[in-house]
Motif scaffolding. Structure first.
Motif, PDB file in Angstrom:
ATOM      1  N   ALA A   1       0.840  -1.397   0.285  1.00 25.17           N
ATOM      2  CA  ALA A   1       0.426  -0.048  -0.024  1.00 25.17           C
ATOM      3  C   ALA A   1       0.692   0.969   0.389  1.00 25.17           C
ATOM      4  CB  ALA A   1      -0.945  -0.138   1.265  1.00 25.17           C
ATOM      5  N   VAL A   2       0.734   1.997  -0.786  1.00 25.39           N
ATOM      6  CA  VAL A   2       1.133   3.712  -1.156  1.00 25.39           C
ATOM      7  C   VAL A   2       1.044   4.107   0.512  1.00 25.39           C
ATOM      8  CG1 VAL A   2       1.381   5.820  -1.692  1.00 25.39           C
ATOM      9  CG2 VAL A   2       0.764   4.003  -3.857  1.00 25.39           C
ATOM     10  N   CYS A   3       1.522   4.882   1.541  1.00 23.09           N
ATOM     11  CA  CYS A   3       1.634   5.299   3.010  1.00 23.09           C
ATOM     12  C   CYS A   3       2.639   6.876   2.505  1.00 23.09           C
ATOM     13  CB  CYS A   3       1.837   4.243   3.671  1.00 23.09           C
ATOM     14  SG  CYS A   3       3.953   4.080   3.771  1.00 23.09           S
ATOM     15  N   GLY A   4       3.455   7.142   1.488  1.00 21.72           N
ATOM     16  CA  GLY A   4       4.161   8.656   1.654  1.00 21.72           C
ATOM     17  C   GLY A   4       4.078   8.956   0.563  1.00 21.72           C
ATOM     18  N   VAL A   5       4.987  10.042   0.846  1.00 23.98           N
ATOM     19  CA  VAL A   5       6.356   9.679  -0.585  1.00 23.98           C
ATOM     20  C   VAL A   5       7.280  10.610   0.560  1.00 23.98           C
ATOM     21  CG1 VAL A   5       3.920  11.317  -1.886  1.00 23.98           C
ATOM     22  CG2 VAL A   5       5.378  12.696  -0.272  1.00 23.98           C
ATOM     23  N   ALA A   6       8.203  10.553  -1.088  1.00 27.71           N
ATOM     24  CA  ALA A   6       9.577  10.701  -0.610  1.00 27.71           C
ATOM     25  C   ALA A   6      10.749  11.724  -1.279  1.00 27.71           C
ATOM     26  CB  ALA A   6      10.835   9.924  -0.300  1.00 27.71           C
ATOM     27  N   GLY A   7      11.534  12.553  -1.216  1.00 23.46           N
ATOM     28  CA  GLY A   7      11.973  13.164  -2.277  1.00 23.46           C
ATOM     29  C   GLY A   7      12.981  14.798  -1.332  1.00 23.46           C
ATOM     30  N   LYS A   8      13.464  15.234  -2.069  1.00 22.74           N
ATOM     31  CA  LYS A   8      13.660  16.507  -1.832  1.00 22.74           C
ATOM     32  C   LYS A   8      13.628  17.989  -2.029  1.00 22.74           C
ATOM     33  CE  LYS A   8      17.699  14.020  -2.281  1.00 22.74           C
ATOM     34  NZ  LYS A   8      18.723  13.846  -1.847  1.00 22.74           N
ATOM     35  N   VAL A   9      14.095  18.584  -1.253  1.00 21.95           N
ATOM     36  CA  VAL A   9      13.746  19.734  -0.062  1.00 21.95           C
ATOM     37  C   VAL A   9      14.491  21.017  -1.152  1.00 21.95           C
ATOM     38  CG1 VAL A   9      13.457  22.073   0.488  1.00 21.95           C
ATOM     39  CG2 VAL A   9      12.640  19.411   2.014  1.00 21.95           C
ATOM     40  N   LEU A  10      13.711  21.990  -2.088  1.00 21.30           N
ATOM     41  CA  LEU A  10      14.377  22.313  -3.244  1.00 21.30           C
ATOM     42  C   LEU A  10      14.852  24.066  -3.079  1.00 21.30           C
ATOM     43  CD1 LEU A  10      12.751  22.168  -6.377  1.00 21.30           C
ATOM     44  CD2 LEU A  10      15.186  20.783  -6.087  1.00 21.30           C
ATOM     45  N   GLU A  11      15.579  24.420  -3.060  1.00 17.73           N
ATOM     46  CA  GLU A  11      16.170  25.933  -2.854  1.00 17.73           C
ATOM     47  C   GLU A  11      15.017  26.741  -2.912  1.00 17.73           C
ATOM     48  OE1 GLU A  11      19.711  27.994  -3.485  1.00 17.73           O
ATOM     49  OE2 GLU A  11      19.089  27.660  -6.181  1.00 17.73           O
ATOM     50  N   PRO A  12      15.053  27.788  -2.304  1.00 13.45           N
ATOM     51  CA  PRO A  12      13.786  29.103  -1.943  1.00 13.45           C
ATOM     52  C   PRO A  12      13.647  29.556  -3.371  1.00 13.45           C
ATOM     53  CG  PRO A  12      14.555  29.173   0.339  1.00 13.45           C
ATOM     54  CD  PRO A  12      15.732  28.501  -0.902  1.00 13.45           C
ATOM     55  N   THR A  13      12.564  29.816  -3.976  1.00 16.34           N
ATOM     56  CA  THR A  13      12.732  30.345  -5.248  1.00 16.34           C
ATOM     57  C   THR A  13      12.039  32.144  -5.026  1.00 16.34           C
ATOM     58  OG1 THR A  13      12.732  30.069  -7.534  1.00 16.34           O
ATOM     59  CG2 THR A  13      10.951  29.707  -6.031  1.00 16.34           C
ATOM     60  N   SER A  14      11.976  32.784  -5.854  1.00 18.13           N
ATOM     61  CA  SER A  14      11.300  34.130  -6.057  1.00 18.13           C
ATOM     62  C   SER A  14      11.187  34.515  -8.367  1.00 18.13           C
ATOM     63  CB  SER A  14      12.356  35.304  -5.835  1.00 18.13           C
ATOM     64  OG  SER A  14      13.302  35.109  -6.026  1.00 18.13           O
ATOM     65  N   VAL A  15      11.440  33.275  -8.551  1.00 23.13           N
ATOM     66  CA  VAL A  15      11.035  33.834 -10.005  1.00 23.13           C
ATOM     67  C   VAL A  15       9.808  34.337  -9.871  1.00 23.13           C
ATOM     68  CG1 VAL A  15      13.021  32.427 -10.774  1.00 23.13           C
ATOM     69  CG2 VAL A  15      10.881  30.980 -10.600  1.00 23.13           C
ATOM     70  N   PRO A  16       9.149  34.734 -11.311  1.00 23.61           N
ATOM     71  CA  PRO A  16       8.023  35.008 -11.705  1.00 23.61           C
ATOM     72  C   PRO A  16       6.680  33.516 -11.358  1.00 23.61           C
ATOM     73  CG  PRO A  16       9.124  35.916 -12.731  1.00 23.61           C
ATOM     74  CD  PRO A  16      10.368  35.077 -11.737  1.00 23.61           C
ATOM     75  N   ARG A  17       5.581  33.857 -11.816  1.00 25.54           N
ATOM     76  CA  ARG A  17       4.858  32.892 -11.815  1.00 25.54           C
ATOM     77  C   ARG A  17       4.934  32.317 -13.360  1.00 25.54           C
ATOM     78  NH1 ARG A  17      -0.217  30.439 -10.641  1.00 25.54           N
ATOM     79  NH2 ARG A  17      -0.359  31.794  -9.807  1.00 25.54           N
ATOM     80  N   GLY A  18       5.923  30.432 -13.437  1.00 27.70           N
ATOM     81  CA  GLY A  18       5.505  30.484 -15.330  1.00 27.70           C
ATOM     82  C   GLY A  18       6.477  30.105 -15.458  1.00 27.70           C
ATOM     83  N   ALA A  19       7.623  30.528 -14.316  1.00 23.53           N
ATOM     84  CA  ALA A  19       9.306  31.096 -15.048  1.00 23.53           C
ATOM     85  C   ALA A  19      10.371  30.092 -14.357  1.00 23.53           C
ATOM     86  CB  ALA A  19      10.132  32.242 -14.767  1.00 23.53           C
ATOM     87  N   PRO A  20      11.682  29.439 -15.043  1.00 25.70           N
ATOM     88  CA  PRO A  20      11.436  28.465 -14.881  1.00 25.70           C
ATOM     89  C   PRO A  20      12.420  28.126 -13.560  1.00 25.70           C
ATOM     90  CG  PRO A  20      12.939  28.337 -16.920  1.00 25.70           C
ATOM     91  CD  PRO A  20      11.764  29.960 -16.794  1.00 25.70           C
TER      92      PRO A  20
END
Length: 551
Positions: A183-202
């Motif tokens: 059974a699926v019981c959660g998620v795992a991954g990486k925290v990315l550094e904060p971003t202030s780029v405009p909406r939609g920008a890479p």
């Protein structure tokens, strides 16, 4: 981070709807997204806000006779369901059309959503009654465009935050679904550094930490693959010819399709990955926000559509009639671009641009701006800006000079002036009578019998070479990536299914990642106005079903 009953992966429209339903039911939710908070609402925020309604008050005011039976006939003609794995997609499709014909509009209206008073006529088809296309206008543009659809659900989610039921986890990129005892019981991954780029920008992909979140239920609402051109090409079907070498992107870079494979690794089944929806009227944005940023022209029926060699596209591949049929034809010509040739009179009445940012009058809910933009003389300001600044536009009074300059936009001069002149003159001759053998001209005259089209959308038939209608405008069109029509297979409760057809415990999916429901409720083609609606419908079902499971 606080304990949760449900984790929702993806803060686009489907994720917001699911989270809102869960919070309203009193469930604790963690809403996870790899982007920053400025991208809340995902692709829906950028959209034109079109919704597919059946037998709506707006339709009835224009004396449009619509019904569930007619809409379902049209849907089946567009979808072309023909595979064993279409069982759940077909069930989802029928449920969605019923939703569109009953409570969908009332549900949204009760949340304060409103629409322009005249339905548009998208994907007109041009085939027989049982073939592809909308028999009647059904495309209802939201007052406020995409942000107007996102707003009530964002408001409900933020109310959940204020009540302590919803926790945001932005800049959390999910790399794996956790499982225990099948059974699926959660998620795992990486925290990315904060971003202030405009909406939609890479945004940055610099990793600054690890995370692991657990909950009895995970709902994946992470969107499609349109920003990942390698994945688009990998899934490109042979029936559409060779995949394009050059494509514009109709969606931001973060629409990368990663969660489809991640869910599949956890045991979820993926169906119909070869079904996708890309537009053929893409133009490069002169002020790009994301990589290969393209905008779609929403054309009326009058532009003369030529292939790369200057030959007219065949019947019924007229502007706004059959998106996928046009794509298939283009990719079999050996070239990846086509051309519109229009007059100033046509561009003023018939050119609109898709997207909330390209329709500031509607997005800003300004009636005076709307009237000035749509009914006054001259092209709408965003269209005029592309005409003046867009690299795909050529404006000339003389046809020969127009063709010369159009050839300057390609690597080699493919257009023969004699071929283009023959097509233009032949079409112009068909304008002399109110009847004609030219089916596009017949379609133009037929469209003007719908009064809303006559007033707002379709120019009076005229010769392209009429000096009073000029100047002439040539527009180079590219393939524009947009939607995933296949995805994670789900049952009618939005539970993700395994390859054996059984629900994968703990995992739900909604929105584009699930082919908007079932793994492909559109089949091969869309009737338009159904993508936002699919997110609304499947997100609502997933949220309510998950709330019941963890009660």
């Amino acid at each position: 981070m606080s304990a949760a009953d449900v984790i929702v992966v993806g803060a686009g429209l489907a994720g917001l709807v699911a989270t809102a339903e869960l919070a309203d039911a009193g469930r604790r939710v963690i809403l996870v997204d790899q982007e920053g908070e400025q991208s809340l609402g995902g692709q829906a925020w950028w959209s034109f806000g079109g919704l597919f309604f059946v037998d709506s008050p707006e339709q009835r005011r224009w004396r449009i006779k619509d019904s569930f039976e007619l809409a379902w006939q049209d849907w089946l003609g567009a979808a072309g369901f023909d595979r064993p794995e279409d069982e759940w997609p077909r069930r989802w499709a029928e449920a969605y059309v019923h939703f569109a014909a009953t409570e969908k509009r009332r549900w949204l209206h009760d949340m304060g959503v409103r629409w322009l008073p005249y339905p548009g006529w998208a994907e007109r088809g041009g085939y027989t009654a049982t073939g592809h296309g909308n028999s009647v206008p059904r495309f209802h543009v939201t007052w406020g465009t995409g942000p107007g659809i996102v707003a009530p659900f964002e408001r409900r989610v933020r109310e959940g935050v204020a009540r302590g039921l919803v926790t945001f986890a932005f800049r959390h990129r999910v790399d794996a679904l956790l499982t225990e005892a099948g059974a699926v019981c959660g998620v795992a991954g990486k925290v990315l550094e904060p971003t202030s780029v405009p909406r939609g920008a890479p945004s940055s992909r610099t990793e600054v930490g690890d995370f692991e979140l657990r909950a009895p239920v995970v709902i994946v609402t992470s969107g499609g693959i349109g920003g990942n051109h390698d994945l688009v090409r990998r899934n490109w079907p042979e029936r559409l010819g060779k995949p394009p070498r050059h494509m514009l992107s109709g969606v931001p870079d973060h629409v990368d399709g990663r969660m489809i494979g991640i869910a599949q690794q956890a045991g979820a089944n993926v169906v119909n990955p070869d079904r996708m929806w890309h537009y053929t009227e893409g133009i490069a944005y002169y002020e790009p926000i994301w990589t290969r940023h393209g905008i779609r022209i929403l054309p009326g029926p009058s532009p003369l559509w030529l292939d790369a060699r200057g030959n007219r596209l065949p019947v019924p591949l007229f502007p706004g009639f059959d998106t996928l049929g046009t794509l298939e034809h283009i990719m079999r010509t050996g070239f990846e671009h086509t051309w519109f040739i229009v007059s100033q009179k046509i561009i003023e009445k018939e050119f609109a641009l898709s997207g909330s940012d390209q329709n500031p009058d509607i997005t800003g809910k300004s009636v005076p701006d709307l009237l000035r933009s749509r009914l006054a003389s001259g092209a709408p300001a965003p269209v005029e800006a592309f005409k003046q600044r867009g690299g795909d536009f050529v404006v000339e009074r003389d046809l020969r000079r127009l063709v010369e300059r159009m050839n300057e936009l390609t690597d080699e001069p493919l257009l023969d002036y004699g071929t283009v002149e023959r097509e233009v003159l032949a079409r112009d001759r068909e304008m002399a009578n109110p009847y004609t053998k030219d089916l596009q001209v017949t379609a133009i005259r037929g469209a003007r019998r719908y009064l809303a089209d006559r007033i707002t959308r379709v120019a009076a038939p005229h010769r392209l070479l009429d000096p009073d209608a000029g100047p002439l405008i040539g527009v180079k069109l590219s393939i524009l990536t947009r939607k995933t029509l296949g995805g994670l297979e789900t049952d009618l409760s939005a539970r993700a299914l395994t390859t054996s057809g059984e629900p994968l415990p703990g995992l739900y999916a909604a929105g584009e990642v699930a082919g908007f429901g079932g793994g492909g409720m559109h089949g091969y083609r869309s009737l338009e106005g159904t993508f936002l609606g699919g997110c609304l419908f499947s997100g609502r079902i997933a949220g309510r079903a998950a709330a019941a499971e963890v009660a």
